[in-house]
Design a protein around this motif. Structure first.
Motif, PDB file in Angstrom:
ATOM      1  N   GLU A  14       4.429  -0.359   0.483  1.00  0.00           N
ATOM      2  CA  GLU A  14       5.344  -0.117  -0.643  1.00  0.00           C
ATOM      3  C   GLU A  14       6.807  -0.247  -0.203  1.00  0.00           C
ATOM      4  O   GLU A  14       7.676   0.434  -0.748  1.00  0.00           O
ATOM      5  CB  GLU A  14       5.112   1.284  -1.228  1.00  0.00           C
ATOM      6  CG  GLU A  14       3.855   1.403  -2.080  1.00  0.00           C
ATOM      7  CD  GLU A  14       4.030   0.883  -3.508  1.00  0.00           C
ATOM      8  OE1 GLU A  14       5.152   0.455  -3.848  1.00  0.00           O
ATOM      9  OE2 GLU A  14       3.050   0.908  -4.266  1.00  0.00           O
TER      10      GLU A  14
ATOM     11  N   PHE B 142      -2.922  -0.573  -6.748  1.00  0.00           N
ATOM     12  CA  PHE B 142      -1.811  -0.481  -7.703  1.00  0.00           C
ATOM     13  C   PHE B 142      -0.522  -0.056  -7.006  1.00  0.00           C
ATOM     14  O   PHE B 142      -0.555   0.655  -5.992  1.00  0.00           O
ATOM     15  CB  PHE B 142      -2.134   0.539  -8.808  1.00  0.00           C
ATOM     16  CG  PHE B 142      -3.141   0.041  -9.806  1.00  0.00           C
ATOM     17  CD1 PHE B 142      -2.834  -0.988 -10.692  1.00  0.00           C
ATOM     18  CD2 PHE B 142      -4.413   0.594  -9.874  1.00  0.00           C
ATOM     19  CE1 PHE B 142      -3.769  -1.451 -11.604  1.00  0.00           C
ATOM     20  CE2 PHE B 142      -5.357   0.139 -10.779  1.00  0.00           C
ATOM     21  CZ  PHE B 142      -5.028  -0.886 -11.652  1.00  0.00           C
ATOM     22  N   LYS B 143       0.596  -0.501  -7.539  1.00  0.00           N
ATOM     23  CA  LYS B 143       1.907  -0.098  -7.035  1.00  0.00           C
ATOM     24  C   LYS B 143       2.258   1.286  -7.602  1.00  0.00           C
ATOM     25  O   LYS B 143       1.663   1.723  -8.593  1.00  0.00           O
ATOM     26  CB  LYS B 143       2.979  -1.124  -7.464  1.00  0.00           C
ATOM     27  CG  LYS B 143       2.809  -2.483  -6.796  1.00  0.00           C
ATOM     28  CD  LYS B 143       3.209  -2.393  -5.343  1.00  0.00           C
ATOM     29  CE  LYS B 143       3.015  -3.715  -4.622  1.00  0.00           C
ATOM     30  NZ  LYS B 143       3.213  -3.582  -3.172  1.00  0.00           N
ATOM     31  N   PHE B 144       3.258   1.915  -6.997  1.00  0.00           N
ATOM     32  CA  PHE B 144       3.650   3.261  -7.446  1.00  0.00           C
ATOM     33  C   PHE B 144       3.995   3.283  -8.939  1.00  0.00           C
ATOM     34  O   PHE B 144       3.600   4.201  -9.670  1.00  0.00           O
ATOM     35  CB  PHE B 144       4.860   3.760  -6.642  1.00  0.00           C
ATOM     36  CG  PHE B 144       4.530   4.153  -5.219  1.00  0.00           C
ATOM     37  CD1 PHE B 144       3.238   4.494  -4.837  1.00  0.00           C
ATOM     38  CD2 PHE B 144       5.529   4.205  -4.256  1.00  0.00           C
ATOM     39  CE1 PHE B 144       2.934   4.860  -3.537  1.00  0.00           C
ATOM     40  CE2 PHE B 144       5.236   4.575  -2.941  1.00  0.00           C
ATOM     41  CZ  PHE B 144       3.937   4.894  -2.587  1.00  0.00           C
ATOM     42  N   LYS B 159       4.097   9.699  -5.664  1.00  0.00           N
ATOM     43  CA  LYS B 159       4.334   9.649  -4.212  1.00  0.00           C
ATOM     44  C   LYS B 159       3.974  10.989  -3.562  1.00  0.00           C
ATOM     45  O   LYS B 159       3.338  11.030  -2.511  1.00  0.00           O
ATOM     46  CB  LYS B 159       5.801   9.306  -3.934  1.00  0.00           C
ATOM     47  CG  LYS B 159       6.124   7.847  -4.165  1.00  0.00           C
ATOM     48  CD  LYS B 159       7.583   7.546  -3.979  1.00  0.00           C
ATOM     49  CE  LYS B 159       7.963   7.433  -2.524  1.00  0.00           C
ATOM     50  NZ  LYS B 159       9.360   6.973  -2.353  1.00  0.00           N
TER      51      LYS B 159
END
Lengths: 184, 182
Positions: A14, B142-144, B159
């Motif tokens: 990320e 999946f992204k944040f 997070k």
């Protein structure tokens, strides 16, 4: 661990390319962060090693009229059909507009009558002109003919008078000659 | 990947027009992922299967509400999340949904014979929220931001849950990690 590097975001992919470079530079020089990153990577590897199970029964749906869209819903959702319908609607609107703005049938008849009367008037004028010209020509021809007949008649009359006078003179001479012979 | 995305869009468009077969193809592509996500979240195979069917039925019924077909994965998992939590709320008493992870048990250390069992066990020891964060990130990728949409919460919460879960898993799976490293 006092370092302010987000190792978890790095381990979870990320971070941006720039952040990735910063983390990698830091980890090369910091043993505790390197060990922490190793632990995170091992944990992630262990998690990923858990394989997906196959689904016991496949999920499938059958067509059911109750749930199927109605014909107008299908049409409404279909792009090409909607395009065709729009075009047809537009054509219809143009047609209606044409009928609505076209002059009324009475007006057309009036215009037709007006044109007809004008044509008739012009035809009559032309015919009258032609008739007048024809009459004038006929009168001229008639007049010329009459004059020619009159001249001929006058000439015949003069000729007849000469013949008549000749016979009168001859008869007078014969009468005198007869009287003279009987008198003798 | 792009080609696959375009194909999914096409299937979604056809399904919206009432093509059930197109939707079945779409289901066949996503059912395994959705089933495993639900299975790891609720823990029971039959429950996960029933929920999977409910998820795809609801998705079909609400497909016209999906604004951007490119967001189909996140949208589908949001439905799955809602269905799973409805079941979890039914099966568990009120207030037990957001319990803290069982730190004492987790830190007790496990020496599993098989790492798969250990991982499964470690995941089961997490709270539902923490486990779901791991499932969406590690297993579904999946992204944040996408996770925040699926879970209807801020990115900071996502997070926080994920980082806590990782710390717990790191401790629980330490024997495996150590063993694997050796």
């Amino acid at each position: 661990m006092s370092c302010l590097i987000d190792l978890k975001a790095y381990a979870l992919d990320e971070v941006t390319r720039q952040e990735r470079g910063i983390v990698e530079d830091h980890v090369r020089g910091c043993q505790s962060c390197r060990e922490e990153l190793d632990r995170l990577n091992l944990t992630r590897s262990a998690l990923v090693s858990l394989e997906d199970e196959e689904i016991p029964r496949r999920i499938a749906f059958v067509s059911d009229r109750v749930f199927e869209p109605r014909w107008w819903q299908t049409m409404w959702r279909s792009g090409p059909v909607m395009g065709f319908a729009s075009a047809a609607l537009l054509a219809g609107a143009i047609l209606v507009h044409g009928f609505e703005t076209r002059p009324a049938a009475v007006d057309a008849a009036q215009i037709e009558k007006r044109i007809e009367s004008r044509v008739n008037a012009r035809v009559q004028a032309a015919v009258s002109q032609a008739q007048a010209k024809q009459s004038a020509d006929f009168a001229k021809v008639l007049d010329a003919t009459e004059r020619r007949f009159e001249t001929q008649r006058q000439a015949d009359l003069a000729s007849f008078q000469q013949v008549d006078e000749y016979y009168h003179q001859k008869m007078a001479r014969l009468e005198i000659a007869s009287n003279e012979s009987y008198g003798k | 990947m792009i080609f696959r995305e375009v194909e999914d869009r096409d299937l979604i468009a056809k399904a919206r027009r009432g093509h059930v077969e197109a939707y079945n193809v779409l289901v066949s592509r996503w059912e395994k992922r959705v089933f495993n996500y639900l299975l790891r979240l609720v823990g029971q195979r039959e429950d996960a299967l029933d929920l999977s069917q409910d998820v795809f039925l609801k998705a079909y019924q609400n497909l016209k509400k999906l604004d951007d077909p490119a967001k189909f994965p996140g949208w589908l998992f949001r439905i799955a999340h809602n269905e799973a939590y409805s079941l979890l709320r039914k099966n568990r008493p009120e207030g037990e949904m957001t319990v803290e992870p069982r730190m004492a048990e987790a830190s007790g250390g496990l020496f599993p014979i098989e790492s798969t069992l250990a991982v499964r066990s470690a995941l089961e020891r997490l709270s539902d929220d923490h486990r779901e964060a791991v499932l969406l990130k590690v297993y579904q990728g999946f992204k944040f931001e996408e996770m925040a949409e699926i879970l209807s919460c801020p990115v900071s919460t996502v997070k926080s849950r994920l980082y806590t879960a990782l710390d717990l898993l790191k401790q629980t799976l330490a024997p495996i990690n150590t063993g694997g490293a050796e």
